[in-house]
Design a protein around this motif. Structure first.
Motif, PDB file in Angstrom:
ATOM      1  N   GLU A 249     -19.244 -93.333  31.573  1.00 32.27           N
ATOM      2  CA  GLU A 249     -17.976 -94.489  31.664  1.00 32.27           C
ATOM      3  C   GLU A 249     -16.703 -93.799  32.000  1.00 32.27           C
ATOM      4  O   GLU A 249     -16.048 -94.198  32.953  1.00 32.27           O
ATOM      5  CB  GLU A 249     -17.982 -94.934  30.303  1.00 32.27           C
ATOM      6  N   THR A 250     -16.513 -92.354  31.571  1.00 32.68           N
ATOM      7  CA  THR A 250     -15.409 -91.453  31.981  1.00 32.68           C
ATOM      8  C   THR A 250     -15.375 -91.308  33.411  1.00 32.68           C
ATOM      9  O   THR A 250     -14.518 -91.280  34.216  1.00 32.68           O
ATOM     10  CB  THR A 250     -15.213 -90.414  31.071  1.00 32.68           C
ATOM     11  N   VAL A 251     -16.888 -90.903  33.891  1.00 33.82           N
ATOM     12  CA  VAL A 251     -17.051 -90.606  35.260  1.00 33.82           C
ATOM     13  C   VAL A 251     -16.743 -91.797  36.168  1.00 33.82           C
ATOM     14  O   VAL A 251     -15.882 -91.660  37.303  1.00 33.82           O
ATOM     15  CB  VAL A 251     -18.223 -89.882  35.565  1.00 33.82           C
ATOM     16  N   ALA A 252     -17.285 -92.818  35.740  1.00 32.88           N
ATOM     17  CA  ALA A 252     -16.884 -94.174  36.359  1.00 32.88           C
ATOM     18  C   ALA A 252     -15.367 -94.553  36.538  1.00 32.88           C
ATOM     19  O   ALA A 252     -14.802 -94.792  37.795  1.00 32.88           O
ATOM     20  CB  ALA A 252     -17.679 -95.140  35.780  1.00 32.88           C
ATOM     21  N   LEU A 253     -14.630 -94.318  35.524  1.00 32.31           N
ATOM     22  CA  LEU A 253     -13.407 -94.481  35.347  1.00 32.31           C
ATOM     23  C   LEU A 253     -12.576 -93.665  36.006  1.00 32.31           C
ATOM     24  O   LEU A 253     -11.606 -93.952  36.909  1.00 32.31           O
ATOM     25  CB  LEU A 253     -13.041 -94.335  33.961  1.00 32.31           C
ATOM     26  N   GLU A 254     -12.906 -92.503  36.156  1.00 33.06           N
ATOM     27  CA  GLU A 254     -12.281 -91.420  36.965  1.00 33.06           C
ATOM     28  C   GLU A 254     -12.370 -91.826  38.583  1.00 33.06           C
ATOM     29  O   GLU A 254     -11.390 -91.455  39.424  1.00 33.06           O
ATOM     30  CB  GLU A 254     -12.886 -90.053  36.586  1.00 33.06           C
ATOM     31  N   GLY A 255     -13.477 -92.132  38.849  1.00 34.02           N
ATOM     32  CA  GLY A 255     -13.578 -92.614  40.265  1.00 34.02           C
ATOM     33  C   GLY A 255     -13.209 -93.951  40.910  1.00 34.02           C
ATOM     34  O   GLY A 255     -12.684 -93.926  41.730  1.00 34.02           O
TER      35      GLY A 255
END
Length: 479
Positions: A249-255
């Motif tokens: 979820e962090t990776v998705a939010l970062e993107g």
């Protein structure tokens, strides 16, 4: 071989500079630089193998490029040339064998064991690295590749996740044998690979490979210890799988932060997360480490109440301490240790505030003050944590949490950028006005004035003095 050069507008091609500066020197472009050119990947790094005086070659390239030159490894005779403003860099090293073919035979993976004469000519590819690249395959150069340097075990998941390569079965088995030896090598070298795994486009693939290899047990045994630690009914995953879900979820939010926070704030967040942080990490990758370690103390804090409810009291505070221990062991900078530990320490705060809505300006100030300097980052982490928690009543809980996060992200961004009102009165002036000594009591009054000013309760110097005087009286200190 042609490929895009990594240059800033108007800057010369570093390869062209190197060819001119090192003309007459037997030099080869090797390793990752050749691999990335074959993949049509832009690269800022040149790796050069020199048959001759490496220092003289490095200084010659440095003069031609007007770049910084310094020794990289006294033991191996390597030198680094860094162009101005970090536009590119070149690492020069002596051949590790009598010929370039012998040099390539001692490297880690076939895709990194390709050379190209700097002066021009056909690639030298004795181990079939180009064919492996075409097949999207990661294969060791020789059976002894990992025993020669156990850090290569960590390079395996790094390259697999960064380049999207599938690991050849024999390579996986050979790496697994030497994975325990990762405990014996310099941990800063291990972290140099780990940060690339965590910062890769698909970090979960790299972490999965680390687990398969037994590398996690050697490098991050605390992460392995999360496996099978069951949680309350509000969670649908054990702590280990929940941690990986939070990372996803962090990776998705970062993107795409705009997906949660809207286009304007999303763009500000995207820019903030792309900023260089420390340890050659972006701020976004530092946040990923926060996701990876935020629940790291849950095994040691797990309890079960008489009602059967599972608890993890104090896992945030103990997690901050354990996070610091882990990153100290991995020889990271103090800046990264403090940052990621603060993320662990404060990752529950926004969730607690959900039950106190509607928030006052003082509540908002308290949140920002307590979470400084990770007020923005920990807000994002809390969102990823909440999105990855899908047990009982999760839809309702997620909606409320995201609503509050959207309310607080604007003030957090403003706070982070320094958009705060200037103090109405200095500490020494306040002490004189109230006729009190400097010390802890004065600090408490200044903190109260900051909160009152943020809340709009005072706006002038005179009001600040009277507010402080009233606070003293209420505390019984007015005499």
């Amino acid at each position: 071989m042609s490929a895009p050069a990594d240059t800033s507008a108007g800057a010369p091609d570093p390869l062209a500079v190197a060819r001119e500066a090192l003309a007459g020197t037997r030099t080869w472009l090797v390793g990752g630089a050749v691999r990335d050119r074959l993949l049509d990947r832009v690269t800022k790094d040149l790796d050069l193998a020199v048959d001759g005086d490496v220092e003289a070659a490095a200084r010659g390239l440095g003069r031609a490029a007007r770049a910084a030159v310094f020794p990289l490894s006294e033991a191996f005779g390597a030198w680094r040339v860094v162009a101005r403003e970090g536009a590119w860099q070149a690492d020069l090293a002596p051949l590790t064998g009598a010929t370039i073919e012998q040099d390539l035979a001692q490297r880690d993976f076939t895709v990194n064991a390709i050379a190209e004469p700097l002066a021009g000519g056909d690639p030298i590819d004795p181990t079939g690295g180009a064919a492996d690249l075409a097949a999207r395959r990661l294969r060791m150069v020789s059976p002894g590749a990992f025993s020669a340097d156990p850090v290569r075990v960590m390079r395996l998941p790094r390259f697999a996740s960064e380049l999207g390569l599938e690991v050849e079965v024999g390579t996986l088995a050979a790496a697994r044998l030497d994975a325990p030896r990762l405990r014996e090598v310099a941990q800063e070298r291990v972290f140099a690979e780990l940060r690339r795994v965590v910062g890769a486009p698909d970090p979960l693939h790299g972490l999965e490979l680390m687990g398969q290899l037994g590398a996690t047990a050697a490098v991050l045994p605390e992460l392995d210890a999360l496996r099978g630690v069951e949680q309350s009914a509000y969670h649908h995953l054990d702590v280990h799988d929940h941690t990986l879900a939070v990372l996803a979820e962090t990776v998705a939010l970062e993107g795409d932060p705009a997906a949660v926070f809207g286009p304007e704030r999303g763009e500000r967040l995207r820019e903030l997360l792309a900023q260089p942080f420390s340890d050659e990490l972006s701020r976004g990758t530092a946040l990923r480490f926060g996701a990876l370690l935020h629940d790291i103390a849950k095994p040691q804090t797990r309890g079960v109440m008489e009602s059967g409810r599972v608890t993890f009291f104090d896992h945030d505070a103990q997690g901050a301490e354990l996070t610091r221990e882990i990153l100290t062991r991995l020889r990271t900078s103090e800046k990264l240790r403090a940052h990621v530990a603060a993320l662990a320490r404060h990752h529950l705060r926004l969730g607690f505030l959900v039950h106190e809505r509607p928030l006052t300006r003082r509540d908002e100030h308290r949140y920002l003050r307590r979470t400084t300097p990770v007020e923005v980052d920990v807000t994002l982490l809390s969102v990823a944590d909440r999105l990855a928690t899908r047990g009982r009543k999760s839809d309702e809980a997620i909606a409320k949490h995201l609503d509050l996060a959207r309310e607080l992200i604007g003030p957090a961004l403003a706070w982070e950028s320094g958009e705060r009102p200037l103090p109405l009165i200095r500490g020494d002036e306040l002490a004189d006005a109230l006729e009190i000594p400097r010390g802890p009591r004065l600090g408490t009054l200044l903190a109260e004035l900051e909160a009152a000013q943020y809340a709009g309760e005072v706006s002038t110097r005179e009001q600040a003095v009277e507010h402080a005087r009233a606070a003293l009286a209420a505390a019984g200190d007015g005499e």
